[in-house]
Design a protein around this motif. Structure first.
Motif, PDB file in Angstrom:
ATOM      1  N   LEU A   1       0.830  -1.209   0.000  1.00 61.63           N
ATOM      2  CA  LEU A   1       0.000   0.000   0.000  1.00 61.63           C
ATOM      3  C   LEU A   1       0.863   1.258   0.000  1.00 61.63           C
ATOM      4  CD1 LEU A   1      -2.868  -0.936   2.496  1.00 61.63           C
ATOM      5  CD2 LEU A   1      -3.063  -0.528   0.047  1.00 61.63           C
ATOM      6  N   ARG A   2       1.924   1.243   0.775  1.00 58.02           N
ATOM      7  CA  ARG A   2       2.807   2.410   0.798  1.00 58.02           C
ATOM      8  C   ARG A   2       3.466   2.609  -0.561  1.00 58.02           C
ATOM      9  NH1 ARG A   2       7.356   2.840   5.318  1.00 58.02           N
ATOM     10  NH2 ARG A   2       8.080   0.981   4.266  1.00 58.02           N
ATOM     11  N   GLY A   3       3.863   1.511  -1.205  1.00 62.72           N
ATOM     12  CA  GLY A   3       4.430   1.619  -2.543  1.00 62.72           C
ATOM     13  C   GLY A   3       3.398   2.075  -3.560  1.00 62.72           C
ATOM     14  N   ALA A   4       2.153   1.619  -3.423  1.00 56.78           N
ATOM     15  CA  ALA A   4       1.093   2.013  -4.361  1.00 56.78           C
ATOM     16  C   ALA A   4       0.756   3.491  -4.217  1.00 56.78           C
ATOM     17  CB  ALA A   4      -0.151   1.167  -4.126  1.00 56.78           C
ATOM     18  N   MET A   5       0.911   4.032  -3.000  1.00 55.51           N
ATOM     19  CA  MET A   5       0.645   5.453  -2.812  1.00 55.51           C
ATOM     20  C   MET A   5       1.779   6.312  -3.356  1.00 55.51           C
ATOM     21  SD  MET A   5      -1.237   5.781   0.907  1.00 55.51           S
ATOM     22  CE  MET A   5       0.241   5.467   1.812  1.00 55.51           C
ATOM     23  N   GLY A   6       2.921   5.704  -3.651  1.00 58.74           N
ATOM     24  CA  GLY A   6       4.044   6.445  -4.194  1.00 58.74           C
ATOM     25  C   GLY A   6       4.906   7.117  -3.148  1.00 58.74           C
ATOM     26  N   THR A   7       4.725   6.770  -1.896  1.00 57.34           N
ATOM     27  CA  THR A   7       5.562   7.328  -0.834  1.00 57.34           C
ATOM     28  C   THR A   7       6.524   6.259  -0.371  1.00 57.34           C
ATOM     29  OG1 THR A   7       3.982   6.675   0.864  1.00 57.34           O
ATOM     30  CG2 THR A   7       3.734   8.874  -0.073  1.00 57.34           C
ATOM     31  N   GLN A   8       7.785   6.648  -0.209  1.00 60.13           N
ATOM     32  CA  GLN A   8       8.778   5.652   0.189  1.00 60.13           C
ATOM     33  C   GLN A   8       8.935   5.554   1.701  1.00 60.13           C
ATOM     34  OE1 GLN A   8      12.364   6.565  -1.847  1.00 60.13           O
ATOM     35  NE2 GLN A   8      11.603   5.877  -3.820  1.00 60.13           N
ATOM     36  N   GLN A   9       8.839   6.678   2.377  1.00 61.66           N
ATOM     37  CA  GLN A   9       9.079   6.666   3.820  1.00 61.66           C
ATOM     38  C   GLN A   9       7.891   7.159   4.642  1.00 61.66           C
ATOM     39  OE1 GLN A   9      11.721   5.392   5.303  1.00 61.66           O
ATOM     40  NE2 GLN A   9      12.532   4.818   3.319  1.00 61.66           N
ATOM     41  N   SER A  10       6.802   7.431   4.019  1.00 62.82           N
ATOM     42  CA  SER A  10       5.655   7.934   4.759  1.00 62.82           C
ATOM     43  C   SER A  10       4.461   7.033   4.496  1.00 62.82           C
ATOM     44  CB  SER A  10       5.337   9.359   4.305  1.00 62.82           C
ATOM     45  OG  SER A  10       4.238   9.855   5.002  1.00 62.82           O
ATOM     46  N   PRO A  11       3.826   6.497   5.465  1.00 63.19           N
ATOM     47  CA  PRO A  11       4.082   6.552   6.895  1.00 63.19           C
ATOM     48  C   PRO A  11       5.322   5.740   7.272  1.00 63.19           C
ATOM     49  CG  PRO A  11       2.215   5.128   6.445  1.00 63.19           C
ATOM     50  CD  PRO A  11       2.616   5.725   5.152  1.00 63.19           C
ATOM     51  N   PRO A  12       5.972   6.121   8.364  1.00 65.15           N
ATOM     52  CA  PRO A  12       7.200   5.431   8.775  1.00 65.15           C
ATOM     53  C   PRO A  12       6.943   3.974   9.164  1.00 65.15           C
ATOM     54  CG  PRO A  12       6.790   7.379  10.137  1.00 65.15           C
ATOM     55  CD  PRO A  12       5.641   7.243   9.213  1.00 65.15           C
ATOM     56  N   ASN A  13       8.012   3.191   9.131  1.00 70.84           N
ATOM     57  CA  ASN A  13       7.912   1.767   9.465  1.00 70.84           C
ATOM     58  C   ASN A  13       7.373   1.546  10.872  1.00 70.84           C
ATOM     59  OD1 ASN A  13       8.848   0.895   6.995  1.00 70.84           O
ATOM     60  ND2 ASN A  13      10.976   0.874   7.660  1.00 70.84           N
ATOM     61  N   THR A  14       7.719   2.425  11.804  1.00 74.21           N
ATOM     62  CA  THR A  14       7.247   2.272  13.182  1.00 74.21           C
ATOM     63  C   THR A  14       5.726   2.309  13.251  1.00 74.21           C
ATOM     64  OG1 THR A  14       9.240   3.462  13.847  1.00 74.21           O
ATOM     65  CG2 THR A  14       7.543   3.160  15.510  1.00 74.21           C
ATOM     66  N   ILE A  15       5.138   3.222  12.510  1.00 76.45           N
ATOM     67  CA  ILE A  15       3.676   3.325  12.514  1.00 76.45           C
ATOM     68  C   ILE A  15       3.059   2.099  11.848  1.00 76.45           C
ATOM     69  CG2 ILE A  15       1.735   4.636  11.577  1.00 76.45           C
ATOM     70  CD1 ILE A  15       3.386   7.156  12.102  1.00 76.45           C
ATOM     71  N   LEU A  16       3.651   1.656  10.741  1.00 79.62           N
ATOM     72  CA  LEU A  16       3.120   0.471  10.062  1.00 79.62           C
ATOM     73  C   LEU A  16       3.200  -0.760  10.956  1.00 79.62           C
ATOM     74  CD1 LEU A  16       4.434   0.884   6.410  1.00 79.62           C
ATOM     75  CD2 LEU A  16       2.192   1.435   7.334  1.00 79.62           C
ATOM     76  N   ILE A  17       4.304  -0.929  11.659  1.00 79.84           N
ATOM     77  CA  ILE A  17       4.453  -2.081  12.550  1.00 79.84           C
ATOM     78  C   ILE A  17       3.464  -1.992  13.710  1.00 79.84           C
ATOM     79  CG2 ILE A  17       6.034  -3.184  14.186  1.00 79.84           C
ATOM     80  CD1 ILE A  17       8.263  -2.628  12.146  1.00 79.84           C
ATOM     81  N   GLY A  18       3.263  -0.789  14.255  1.00 80.91           N
ATOM     82  CA  GLY A  18       2.271  -0.617  15.324  1.00 80.91           C
ATOM     83  C   GLY A  18       0.869  -0.970  14.859  1.00 80.91           C
ATOM     84  N   LEU A  19       0.496  -0.489  13.663  1.00 83.52           N
ATOM     85  CA  LEU A  19      -0.817  -0.832  13.115  1.00 83.52           C
ATOM     86  C   LEU A  19      -0.934  -2.327  12.863  1.00 83.52           C
ATOM     87  CD1 LEU A  19      -1.376   2.106  10.607  1.00 83.52           C
ATOM     88  CD2 LEU A  19      -2.699   1.619  12.664  1.00 83.52           C
ATOM     89  N   ALA A  20       0.144  -2.927  12.339  1.00 82.51           N
ATOM     90  CA  ALA A  20       0.117  -4.368  12.069  1.00 82.51           C
ATOM     91  C   ALA A  20      -0.015  -5.162  13.364  1.00 82.51           C
ATOM     92  CB  ALA A  20       1.374  -4.786  11.309  1.00 82.51           C
ATOM     93  N   LEU A  21       0.664  -4.743  14.425  1.00 79.10           N
ATOM     94  CA  LEU A  21       0.532  -5.431  15.715  1.00 79.10           C
ATOM     95  C   LEU A  21      -0.884  -5.296  16.265  1.00 79.10           C
ATOM     96  CD1 LEU A  21       3.906  -4.611  17.473  1.00 79.10           C
ATOM     97  CD2 LEU A  21       3.076  -6.860  16.803  1.00 79.10           C
ATOM     98  N   PHE A  22      -1.461  -4.098  16.157  1.00 80.22           N
ATOM     99  CA  PHE A  22      -2.833  -3.890  16.623  1.00 80.22           C
ATOM    100  C   PHE A  22      -3.802  -4.789  15.857  1.00 80.22           C
ATOM    101  CE2 PHE A  22      -6.917  -1.705  16.083  1.00 80.22           C
ATOM    102  CZ  PHE A  22      -7.322  -1.657  17.402  1.00 80.22           C
ATOM    103  N   LEU A  23      -3.681  -4.823  14.525  1.00 84.00           N
ATOM    104  CA  LEU A  23      -4.567  -5.663  13.731  1.00 84.00           C
ATOM    105  C   LEU A  23      -4.329  -7.147  14.004  1.00 84.00           C
ATOM    106  CD1 LEU A  23      -4.596  -3.758  10.330  1.00 84.00           C
ATOM    107  CD2 LEU A  23      -6.472  -4.023  11.945  1.00 84.00           C
ATOM    108  N   THR A  24      -3.080  -7.522  14.264  1.00 81.37           N
ATOM    109  CA  THR A  24      -2.774  -8.919  14.585  1.00 81.37           C
ATOM    110  C   THR A  24      -3.467  -9.336  15.879  1.00 81.37           C
ATOM    111  OG1 THR A  24      -0.651  -8.769  13.456  1.00 81.37           O
ATOM    112  CG2 THR A  24      -0.908 -10.541  15.065  1.00 81.37           C
TER     113      THR A  24
END
Length: 164
Positions: free
Chosen positions: A88-111
């Motif tokens: 999704l981050r690649g499809a939006m065309g952003t390389q560093q936004s949102p940061p990996n920390t936020i993505l990992i936090g969201l992934a942990l919450f969804l997990t």
């Protein structure tokens, strides 16, 4: 005028260096203000059963904390979620936004949200009966593995079983 300016700069640098040399001092922390607890994992010097149990609980907690990341990677949907977030981050065309920390936090919450029914089955069928001494350790492991096995088999492609 240029000579006077360079003399002033050199004098200021020398005075600054001398000030830093004499102003620098060592700073020591006061150990009495915040005592550091001594952690002892050995059971050699335990004299009461409570000390044995406390030391063993600490050892088990440290072991669980060590292997927890591998459990999250292998036995949950965390990897799939974080890969999708990367796409999704690649499809939006952003390389560093949102940061990996936020993505990992969201992934942990969804997990945790996705795995909550599995965890509740493990708790109901294995952990609580074992803690109440209704079943043995082997039975608890077997009962706890069933919901995890069902979850993992449900989300595994049938063609992947060919390689087993």
């Amino acid at each position: 005028m240029n000579k006077n300016r360079s003399k002033v700069i050199i004098s200021a640098l020398v005075l600054g260096f001398i000030f830093l040399m004499f102003a620098a001092s060592k700073v020591y922390a006061a150990p009495e203000a915040f005592p550091i607890p001594k952690v002892n994992i050995s059971v050699d010097n335990a004299s009461t059963p409570q000390q044995y149990v406390g030391n063993i609980k600490l050892l088990i907690m440290l072991t669980i904390l060590t292997i927890l990341p591998s459990f999250i990677m292998m036995m949950t949907s965390f990897v799939r979620i974080i890969v999708v977030f990367g796409f999704l981050r690649g499809a939006m065309g952003t390389q560093q936004s949102p940061p990996n920390t936020i993505l990992i936090g969201l992934a942990l919450f969804l997990t945790v949200f996705i795995m909550q029914p599995v965890y509740s089955k493990v708790n109901t069928n294995a952990i609580q009966p074992y803690m109440q001494n209704k079943i043995t350790q082997e039975q608890a492991i077997d009962e706890g593995a069933k919901p995890l096995r069902q979850f993992m088999l449900k989300y595994t492609y049938k063609k992947d079983f060919h390689y087993l």
